[in-house]
Design an enzyme around this catalytic site. Structure first.
Site, PDB file in Angstrom:
ATOM      1  N   GLY A  16       0.781  -1.235   0.000  1.00  8.05           N
ATOM      2  CA  GLY A  16       0.000   0.000   0.000  1.00  8.05           C
ATOM      3  C   GLY A  16       0.811   1.281   0.000  1.00  8.05           C
ATOM      4  O   GLY A  16       0.335   2.305   0.495  1.00  8.05           O
ATOM      5  N   ASN A  18       1.419   3.038  -2.612  1.00  6.70           N
ATOM      6  CA  ASN A  18       0.673   3.971  -3.477  1.00  6.70           C
ATOM      7  C   ASN A  18      -0.549   4.530  -2.759  1.00  6.70           C
ATOM      8  O   ASN A  18      -0.890   5.700  -2.931  1.00  6.70           O
ATOM      9  CB  ASN A  18       0.273   3.288  -4.791  1.00  6.70           C
ATOM     10  CG  ASN A  18       1.409   3.288  -5.787  1.00  6.70           C
ATOM     11  OD1 ASN A  18       1.762   4.327  -6.336  1.00  6.70           O
ATOM     12  ND2 ASN A  18       2.020   2.134  -5.991  1.00  6.70           N
ATOM     13  N   MET A  94      -4.037  -6.788  -7.250  1.00  6.65           N
ATOM     14  CA  MET A  94      -3.476  -7.850  -8.081  1.00  6.65           C
ATOM     15  C   MET A  94      -4.518  -8.835  -8.634  1.00  6.65           C
ATOM     16  O   MET A  94      -4.201  -9.995  -8.870  1.00  6.65           O
ATOM     17  CB  MET A  94      -2.396  -8.615  -7.287  1.00  6.65           C
ATOM     18  CG  MET A  94      -1.235  -7.752  -6.878  1.00  6.65           C
ATOM     19  SD  MET A  94      -0.425  -6.939  -8.280  1.00  6.65           S
ATOM     20  CE  MET A  94       0.852  -6.008  -7.444  1.00  6.65           C
ATOM     21  N   ILE A  96      -7.427  -9.323 -11.781  1.00  6.07           N
ATOM     22  CA  ILE A  96      -7.953  -8.748 -13.030  1.00  6.07           C
ATOM     23  C   ILE A  96      -9.474  -8.687 -12.908  1.00  6.07           C
ATOM     24  O   ILE A  96     -10.101  -9.617 -12.398  1.00  6.07           O
ATOM     25  CB  ILE A  96      -7.480  -9.577 -14.245  1.00  6.07           C
ATOM     26  CG1 ILE A  96      -5.972  -9.350 -14.439  1.00  6.07           C
ATOM     27  CG2 ILE A  96      -8.253  -9.191 -15.504  1.00  6.07           C
ATOM     28  CD1 ILE A  96      -5.349 -10.085 -15.585  1.00  6.07           C
ATOM     29  N   LEU A  97     -10.074  -7.585 -13.360  1.00 12.64           N
ATOM     30  CA  LEU A  97     -11.536  -7.423 -13.280  1.00 12.64           C
ATOM     31  C   LEU A  97     -12.147  -7.804 -14.626  1.00 12.64           C
ATOM     32  O   LEU A  97     -11.578  -7.520 -15.684  1.00 12.64           O
ATOM     33  CB  LEU A  97     -11.868  -5.971 -12.918  1.00 12.64           C
ATOM     34  CG  LEU A  97     -11.360  -5.546 -11.534  1.00 12.64           C
ATOM     35  CD1 LEU A  97     -11.333  -4.032 -11.396  1.00 12.64           C
ATOM     36  CD2 LEU A  97     -12.196  -6.181 -10.424  1.00 12.64           C
ATOM     37  N   HIS A 113       0.325   1.343 -13.236  1.00 17.15           N
ATOM     38  CA  HIS A 113       1.124   0.207 -13.707  1.00 17.15           C
ATOM     39  C   HIS A 113       2.598   0.629 -13.731  1.00 17.15           C
ATOM     40  O   HIS A 113       2.918   1.715 -14.225  1.00 17.15           O
ATOM     41  CB  HIS A 113       0.664  -0.228 -15.109  1.00 17.15           C
ATOM     42  CG  HIS A 113       1.421  -1.419 -15.582  1.00 17.15           C
ATOM     43  ND1 HIS A 113       1.170  -2.700 -15.126  1.00 17.15           N
ATOM     44  CD2 HIS A 113       2.474  -1.524 -16.432  1.00 17.15           C
ATOM     45  CE1 HIS A 113       2.021  -3.532 -15.681  1.00 17.15           C
ATOM     46  NE2 HIS A 113       2.823  -2.850 -16.486  1.00 17.15           N
TER      47      HIS A 113
HETATM   48  C1  GAR Z   1       3.200  -1.035  -7.462  1.00 15.15           C
HETATM   49  O1  GAR Z   1       4.479  -0.995  -8.022  1.00 15.15           O
HETATM   50  C2  GAR Z   1       2.134  -1.024  -8.543  1.00 15.15           C
HETATM   51  O2  GAR Z   1       2.454  -0.202  -9.629  1.00 15.15           O
HETATM   52  C3  GAR Z   1       2.131  -2.465  -8.958  1.00 15.15           C
HETATM   53  O3  GAR Z   1       2.251  -3.179  -7.741  1.00 15.15           O
HETATM   54  C4  GAR Z   1       2.940  -2.387  -6.780  1.00 15.15           C
HETATM   55  C5  GAR Z   1       2.100  -2.257  -5.541  1.00 15.15           C
HETATM   56  O4  GAR Z   1       2.810  -1.618  -4.501  1.00 15.15           O
HETATM   57  N1  GAR Z   1       0.944  -2.807  -9.693  1.00 15.15           N
HETATM   58  C6  GAR Z   1       0.922  -3.677 -10.683  1.00 15.15           C
HETATM   59  O5  GAR Z   1       1.881  -4.326 -11.029  1.00 15.15           O
HETATM   60  C7  GAR Z   1      -0.437  -3.851 -11.354  1.00 15.15           C
HETATM   61  N2  GAR Z   1      -0.292  -4.515 -12.623  1.00 15.15           N
HETATM   62  P1  GAR Z   1       2.074  -0.913  -3.296  1.00 15.15           P
HETATM   63  O6  GAR Z   1       1.108  -1.925  -2.680  1.00 15.15           O
HETATM   64  O7  GAR Z   1       3.192  -0.569  -2.341  1.00 15.15           O
HETATM   65  O8  GAR Z   1       1.368   0.313  -3.811  1.00 15.15           O
END
Ligand code: GAR
Length: 204
Positions: A16, A18, A94, A96-97, A113
């Protein structure tokens, strides 16, 4: 009366960081047209849930393992409706919808992404795998993309991108951190504000 703020729901699966960037951007006034109302995780042990709780944001766990794809999407949909959500942000979610779900929320779901789409994206490209693929190809520049979510994995309209150089000797782990810090945590809040403004102005 026109709505003052867009109600945002963030979907997460892991650490989390992001989500944290969104919370910080909300507190710092970068996100001013939207407000995070709800965080939904498909994993009960996701640290993202702790981050949400620490920020006083309501949380829910909707497990695909327990409910299956349809059950998970139905539950997310009912939470979205109950909470008056206008914008769904996938921040390290993680799963897919399905196209049924993405069609119902056309231009109301955005995703971050960790590459410059159309490179290293689509089914199978998530998390560290994206950075492993970039390093295996030997590209010298990568980055992050925020896009609308449609029925094609990572295939929706691009909202914002930021490029990041790849230093010699990078590992997938070091590159992931670099892309998060220099690109993801910056553009996700900016894109969120941009889309929220458009929703408020009824431009989308
Ligand atoms: C992030 O790097 C995000 O961009 C990626 O997973 C990570 C989650 O980190 N998402 C994908 O790869 C989606 N295809 P976080 O939980 O620390 O935000």
């Amino acid at each position: 009366m026109p709505k003052a703020k867009v109600n945002i729901c963030v979907l997460v699966s892991g650490g989390g960081t992001n989500l944290q960037a969104l919370i910080d951007a909300q507190n710092g006034g970068i996100i001013k047209s939207g407000q995070i109302k709800l965080v939904i995780s498909n994993k009960s042990d996701a640290y993202a849930l702790v981050r949400a709780q620490n920020a006083g944001i309501a949380t829910a766990v909707v497990s695909k393992k327990e409910l299956g794809q349809q059950g998970m999407e139905d539950k997310i949909s009912s939470l979205i409706k109950q909470n008056g959500i206008d914008l769904i942000v996938l921040a390290g979610f993680m799963c897919i919808l399905t196209s049924d779900f993405t069609r119902e929320y056309d231009h109301r779901i955005i995703n971050i992404h960790p590459s410059l789409i159309p490179s290293f994206c689509g089914e199978g490209y998530y998390g560290l795998r994206v950075h492993e693929a970039a390093l295996a190809k030997g590209v010298k520049v990568t980055g992050a993309t925020v896009h609308f979510v449609n029925e094609i994995p990572d295939g929706g309209e691009i909202i914002m991108q930021k490029a990041v150089t790849i230093p010699d000797g990078s590992t997938a782990e070091s590159l992931q951190k670099r892309v998060m810090k220099l690109a993801e945590w910056r553009i996700l809040p900016l894109a969120c504000e941009k889309v929220s403004q458009k929703i408020l102005k009824e431009e989308i």
